[in-house]
Design a protein around this motif. Structure first.
Motif, PDB file in Angstrom:
ATOM      1  N   UNK A 298       4.207  14.110 -10.702  1.00 51.98           N
ATOM      2  CA  UNK A 298       4.681  14.018 -12.170  1.00 51.98           C
ATOM      3  C   UNK A 298       3.508  14.639 -12.917  1.00 51.98           C
ATOM      4  N   UNK A 299       2.445  14.472 -12.709  1.00 59.30           N
ATOM      5  CA  UNK A 299       1.196  14.997 -13.458  1.00 59.30           C
ATOM      6  C   UNK A 299       1.142  16.542 -12.961  1.00 59.30           C
ATOM      7  N   UNK A 300       1.571  16.930 -11.833  1.00 60.39           N
ATOM      8  CA  UNK A 300       1.412  18.309 -11.264  1.00 60.39           C
ATOM      9  C   UNK A 300       2.728  19.039 -12.077  1.00 60.39           C
TER      10      UNK A 300
ATOM     11  N   UNK B 204       0.731  -1.185   0.248  1.00 60.73           N
ATOM     12  CA  UNK B 204       0.061  -0.066  -0.137  1.00 60.73           C
ATOM     13  C   UNK B 204       0.760   1.179  -0.207  1.00 60.73           C
ATOM     14  N   UNK B 205       1.850   1.178   0.801  1.00 64.53           N
ATOM     15  CA  UNK B 205       2.904   2.468   1.011  1.00 64.53           C
ATOM     16  C   UNK B 205       3.523   2.558  -0.571  1.00 64.53           C
ATOM     17  N   UNK B 206       3.933   1.579  -1.094  1.00 66.28           N
ATOM     18  CA  UNK B 206       4.487   1.577  -2.418  1.00 66.28           C
ATOM     19  C   UNK B 206       3.607   2.180  -3.399  1.00 66.28           C
ATOM     20  N   UNK B 207       2.216   1.516  -3.291  1.00 65.42           N
ATOM     21  CA  UNK B 207       1.221   2.261  -4.077  1.00 65.42           C
ATOM     22  C   UNK B 207       0.877   3.809  -4.015  1.00 65.42           C
ATOM     23  N   UNK B 208       0.920   4.132  -2.827  1.00 62.80           N
ATOM     24  CA  UNK B 208       1.002   5.613  -2.489  1.00 62.80           C
ATOM     25  C   UNK B 208       1.894   6.350  -2.841  1.00 62.80           C
ATOM     26  N   UNK B 209       3.179   5.745  -2.695  1.00 65.63           N
ATOM     27  CA  UNK B 209       4.178   6.556  -3.141  1.00 65.63           C
ATOM     28  C   UNK B 209       4.250   6.720  -4.613  1.00 65.63           C
ATOM     29  N   UNK B 210       3.729   5.481  -5.588  1.00 63.24           N
ATOM     30  CA  UNK B 210       3.715   5.570  -6.852  1.00 63.24           C
ATOM     31  C   UNK B 210       2.323   6.425  -7.252  1.00 63.24           C
ATOM     32  N   UNK B 211       1.380   6.486  -6.654  1.00 62.06           N
ATOM     33  CA  UNK B 211       0.361   7.545  -6.859  1.00 62.06           C
ATOM     34  C   UNK B 211       1.080   8.904  -6.591  1.00 62.06           C
ATOM     35  N   UNK B 212       1.776   8.987  -5.417  1.00 62.65           N
ATOM     36  CA  UNK B 212       2.361  10.385  -5.014  1.00 62.65           C
ATOM     37  C   UNK B 212       3.201  10.847  -6.100  1.00 62.65           C
TER      38      UNK B 212
END
Length: 214
Positions: free
Chosen positions: A36-38, A23-31
């Motif tokens: 990157x999107x920002x 979940x942490x990896x997923x959150x980091x990936x989403x972050x």
């Protein structure tokens, strides 16, 4: 039994930790993706702003170019009007020059004709001067006497007088005979007339011609 429970608990804890780590990896990936999107959005906005600035600058340059073109066209129209006016002035000057040249030619012709006439008059005056000198030396009275006392003139005048008398007599005789015929209603014999058979009118005309040709 207690050991197995501990092992199971540990397994469950490991599984939970793995899930948490995922979940942490997923959150980091989403972050990271969000950042990157920002960043992409920021870069896109900056590029958009740059394009907008470039577009505004380009539009300003185009507006300036259009204004310059309009000014140039206005100058060209004014220059065209000035050229047309200059052409008209030039044509007017050419017309005036042609008229002046024509008048000069006429004046030159008149002067030339005047010179010719003066030369002709001078040449014609020379004999007249000689004649006047001759008349002055010999006297007009002498010339008149010679002309009036000319034998040829006397004969011509006498012939003219006779012809005029004959024609007057013939016309008078003819008129009187017509009156007698009309009044008495009789035929009148004109053979007794002194001018019977003579064309007195033609004789008078010939005498006049002879007198006029002296």
């Amino acid at each position: 039994m207690g050991l197995r429970n501990t092992i199971n608990n540990l397994k469950a804890e490991v599984k939970r930790l793995k899930k948490q780590d995922a979940e942490i990896k997923r959150l980091k990936q989403e972050k990271a993706e969000a950042e990157a999107a920002r960043d992409e959005a920021r870069s896109h906005r900056e590029r958009s702003e740059q394009r907008e600035v470039h577009t505004c600058t380009t539009l300003a340059l185009r507006d300036k170019e259009i204004e310059e073109l309009i000014a140039l066209l206005s100058d060209q129209e004014q220059l065209k009007a000035e050229v047309e006016s200059a052409k008209k002035d030039l044509e007017l000057e050419r017309t005036k020059q042609a008229e002046t040249s024509c008048r000069l030619t006429e004046i030159e012709d008149k002067l030339e004709n005047s010179e010719t006439a003066r030369a002709t008059t001078k040449s014609e005056l020379e004999p007249l001067k000689s004649d006047m000198l001759w008349l002055k030396e010999h006297g007009i009275a002498s010339v008149a006497e010679l002309v009036l006392n000319s034998e040829e003139l006397d004969k011509t005048v006498a012939h003219l007088l006779v012809a005029a008398q004959n024609d007057g007599y013939a016309q008078g005789y003819t008129e009187c005979s017509h009156h007698v015929v009309n009044a008495l209603k009789v035929d009148w014999d004109t053979s007794m007339s002194a001018t019977h058979g003579v064309n007195t009118e033609a004789a008078l005309a010939a005498a006049k011609t002879q007198f006029n040709t002296l």
